[in-house]
Design an enzyme around this catalytic site. Structure first.
Site, short mmCIF file in Angstrom:
data_model
loop_
_atom_site.label_atom_id
_atom_site.label_comp_id
_atom_site.label_asym_id
_atom_site.label_seq_id
_atom_site.Cartn_x
_atom_site.Cartn_y
_atom_site.Cartn_z
N SER A 563 7.63 1.58 -2.09
CA SER A 563 6.47 2.34 -2.51
C SER A 563 6.90 3.41 -3.51
O SER A 563 7.42 3.07 -4.57
CB SER A 563 5.77 2.93 -1.29
OG SER A 563 4.49 3.40 -1.62
N ASP A 648 -2.29 -5.40 -1.50
CA ASP A 648 -1.87 -4.00 -1.40
C ASP A 648 -2.89 -3.10 -2.09
O ASP A 648 -3.18 -3.27 -3.27
CB ASP A 648 -0.49 -3.84 -2.05
CG ASP A 648 0.18 -2.51 -1.71
OD1 ASP A 648 -0.55 -1.56 -1.35
OD2 ASP A 648 1.41 -2.44 -1.79
N HIS A 683 0.36 -3.47 1.73
CA HIS A 683 1.44 -2.53 1.48
C HIS A 683 2.56 -2.62 2.50
O HIS A 683 3.72 -2.42 2.18
CB HIS A 683 0.87 -1.11 1.46
CG HIS A 683 1.74 -0.10 0.80
ND1 HIS A 683 2.08 -0.17 -0.53
CD2 HIS A 683 2.36 1.01 1.28
CE1 HIS A 683 2.86 0.86 -0.85
NE2 HIS A 683 3.04 1.58 0.24
#
Length: 711
Positions: A563, A648, A683
């Protein structure tokens, strides 16, 4: 084949140029990687600067050409790693074998019930259960996650039980985009109610009359939480009342309940600032303001009974302080210190009980828990022994109790849960997460070192290795990880999966770089906005320290981050690619400028004060100077594995996809470059405790294969 996706064409010959001298001769398949079509697209900033993005077209997940390209990348990686399939399966089974499959959490007591979660053998998902009166009572299954996820490719779910323990809200996401649907089960009858609420972005916070609950929903375009609604049982969701609407597009709102259960708190905020409202939890009403929003001031509110709110804030306190204010008038003018700001201690959080406060703090990068008695202000600290560890307050829903639960782990000690009697100071180990097989924590060594960064800052780093494998002679393979954003601290915690690295001689390090909050509020401020490059520099300097001090070989260091940590990976790849043998960038936020310019997608307006506002030229130019996608150059890069999820909603799949496409055309080496897209997840990657391990096994096999380790 230019300007269209190449078909995969497989040959069989020796790729000697792709293998270092340490790698044994091996017959690798040679595959032409898919090449994304070049379609120049101009992106014009408000101040006139023009960028050309050749792969902007990849941002349309409804375009079949995009899906074909992502599938082609997956097929390319699978083909290139086909010879590791048996090893991946070995690693998967090895990691799974350490997990106690029929396991359960430590129960917590709430009123007359003991609540816990458990797993069964071969079960991917948790089962929520409880017993009434004592743990010897008959078990009641509340929600079986394995049944809930039986027909789903992906499942993430959690629950919220009403205060009278008769109803449970089941909040589930089956796509991985963090949009949750809510259904209600009557625990007295086992029947599902007709109530259905779709696409919420929070838990369900019950009113104390057990007839309604509060939740937040996203703006349909930007996905920021912008409304808090109240659902009355039996009412159609379309009739749910909007209790609060956040009209400022830079703010994100949510809802919670105080420890006393007396007040509903609605909070709204962005990276640098927040504010809150309160309502009585036993009846609906208009939210009342605590204190208005103020730039660079964060605060959160709780109530522990009595006439005062407790407020955790950084107002005039870079390391945060605790204040109290009367419920009758909680404005900032009436805030008075309970725990003042301290220059050397960061105040993480506080939990409240009838007679005590439990205070979680960080000093010199290490967690500590302090107990304060309300009656006389006397206090003491719970002691921890290891040089690098993670400790924190656990879930403590009970108010009238002398026992506080906390968690403890280190890079050699599995996750442990303790119950601590705040009156007698006696502690009881309730559970240490079992690690099956021949695991012995005494076989491993953890260290905490301080690295002097290039600007003189002292950066902590936690290191772990297997004692009988380690040689401090500059010959070891190594893996370094960090995050370094949003003030999130990456503590030195245990991972049973990581043993598969350590047992094969890998040295593993966590760099506690700026952008996190391990060393206090200034540590965060010094790694965000116009100081963001400090995060990259710290990581590179920690990496070089491992090499220069004999912990890791100069040609055997791997790095990983996910991330915003994937942004970190992209940055260090452009700044110092020669330091690393390979990099794993998971769900990587690599196209900073384009994303910050697009106010129609998540990670934009309410994060401008984390990264920068692209409408301000100085901030735009600074972001552009480090943005991984914009700074790819014609040069050698190490081996790279980038991962993403098609669904995501936090870092859109097209960021890593575009980044890999650009790297393919510009890098001058023969090192491996893979893009893996989970077509069913978001995610967090694959759902299910075992399915996740398959993704870990792939990453480990990618690294081991480069090192020539294949079993």
């Amino acid at each position: 084949m230019k300007n269209k996706i190449k078909n995969l064409l497989i040959f069989s010959l020796t790729m000697s140029t792709a293998c270092s001298q340490e790698e044994p001769d091996f017959q690798y398949p040679v595959v032409y990687p898919p090449m994304a079509e070049v379609k120049p697209h101009e992106i014009i900033a408000k101040h006139g600067h023009v960028r050309v993005d050749n792969y902007y077209w990849l941002n349309d997940r409804e375009d079949q050409k995009v899906i074909d390209y992502l599938n082609a990348e997956n097929a390319y990686m699978d083909t290139m790693l086909a010879h590791t399939k048996d090893f991946q399966e070995q690693l998967f089974k090895e990691m799974r074998s350490r997990i106690k499959e029929d396991d359960a959490s430590v129960p917590y007591k709430l009123d007359d019930f003991y609540y816990y979660t458990k797993y069964v053998e071969d079960g991917e998902y948790p089962i929520y259960a409880r017993k009434k009166g004592s743990m010897d009572a008959e078990e009641e299954i509340l929600v079986d996650g394995n049944e809930l996820g039986k027909e789903e490719a992906y499942l993430n779910f959690f629950t919220s039980v009403s205060h009278d323990h008769n109803l449970i809200a089941i909040i589930k996401d089956t796509q991985g985009r963090n949009f949750y649907d809510v259904s209600i089960k009557d625990l007295r009858t086992g029947e599902m109610l007709e109530d259905k609420i779709e696409n919420i972005r929070s838990s369900a916070v019950w009113s104390t009359d057990n007839k309604s609950f509060y939740y937040s929903i996203p703006d349909p375009v930007t996905l920021r939480n912008y409304q808090v609604k109240r659902h009355v049982l039996g009412q159609d969701a379309s009739q749910d009342e909007v209790i609060f609407e956040e009209k400022d597009p830079t703010l994100n709102c949510g809802v919670g309940l105080t420890k006393s259960k007396k007040y509903i708190i609605i909070g709204s905020g962005r990276t640098d600032a927040s504010y809150a409202f309160y309502m009585d939890a036993d009846k609906p009403g208009n939210p009342k303001l605590i204190a208005p929003i103020e730039d660079n001031v964060q605060y959160s509110v709780d109530h522990a009974g009595g006439e005062d709110f407790y407020i955790h804030t950084n107002q005039d306190a870079v390391n945060y302080r605790l204040v109290k204010a009367p419920v009758s008038n909680p404005s900032k003018a009436n805030w008075s210190d309970v725990i003042p700001n301290r220059s050397d201690i960061f105040l993480e959080s506080v939990d409240y009980f009838k007679n005590y406060m439990a205070v979680e703090e960080t000093k010199e990068g290490l967690a500590r828990i302090r107990i304060v008695k309300f009656e006389d202000g006397s206090e003491y600290e719970i002691e921890f022994d290891e040089p690098a560890y993670s400790a924190g307050l656990g879930y403590n829903p009970a108010f009238d109790t002398e026992v506080v639960r906390y968690s403890y782990t280190s890079m050699t000690t599995p996750n442990s849960v303790f119950d601590f009697n705040m009156k007698t100071k006696e502690k009881e180990l309730m559970k240490e997460q079992p690690v099956l097989g021949d695991f012995d924590k005494n076989n491993y060594q953890t260290e905490r070192v301080i690295v002097t960064a290039r600007d003189g800052k002292k950066v902590p780093m936690s290191i772990v290795y297997r004692k009988d494998k380690f040689k401090k002679d500059g010959s070891m393979p190594g893996w370094i990880y960090a995050y370094g954003s949003y003030g999130y601290s990456m503590d030195a915690s245990f991972s049973s999966s990581r043993l598969s690295l350590l047992d094969r001689g890998m040295v593993y390090a966590i760099a506690h770089i700026r952008g996190g909050q391990e060393m206090g509020g200034d540590w965060y401020e010094d790694g965000k906005m116009m100081n963001k490059k400090n995060s990259f520099y710290d990581f590179i300097d920690c990496s070089k320290w491992l090499q220069d001090n004999g912990y890791v070989a100069k040609d055997k260091l791997f790095a990983s981050g996910g991330s915003a940590g994937g942004l970190l990976m992209g940055g260090i790849l452009n700044m110092a690619p020669e330091v690393y043998r390979g990099v794993i960038a998971a769900v990587a936020f690599v196209d900073v400028v384009t994303t910050m310019m697009d106010e129609s997608i998540p990670l934009t307006t309410f994060e401008w004060l984390e990264w920068g506002n692209p409408n301000i030229q100085e901030q735009y130019e600074y972001m552009l100077s480090y943005s991984p996608y914009d700074n790819v150059e014609t040069k050698d890069y190490p081996h790279i594995l980038a991962t993403t999820g098609l669904h995501d909603s936090q870092v859109q799949y097209w960021e890593p996809a575009k980044w890999v496409a650009k790297l393919r055309t510009m890098k001058t080496d023969n090192n491996r470059l893979f893009l893996y897209t989970n077509m069913d997840a978001g995610h967090g990657g694959a759902s299910g405790r075992f399915e996740r391990l398959k993704e870990v096994a792939r990453e480990y096999a990618f690294v081991f294969d480069i090192l020539g380790i294949r079993e």
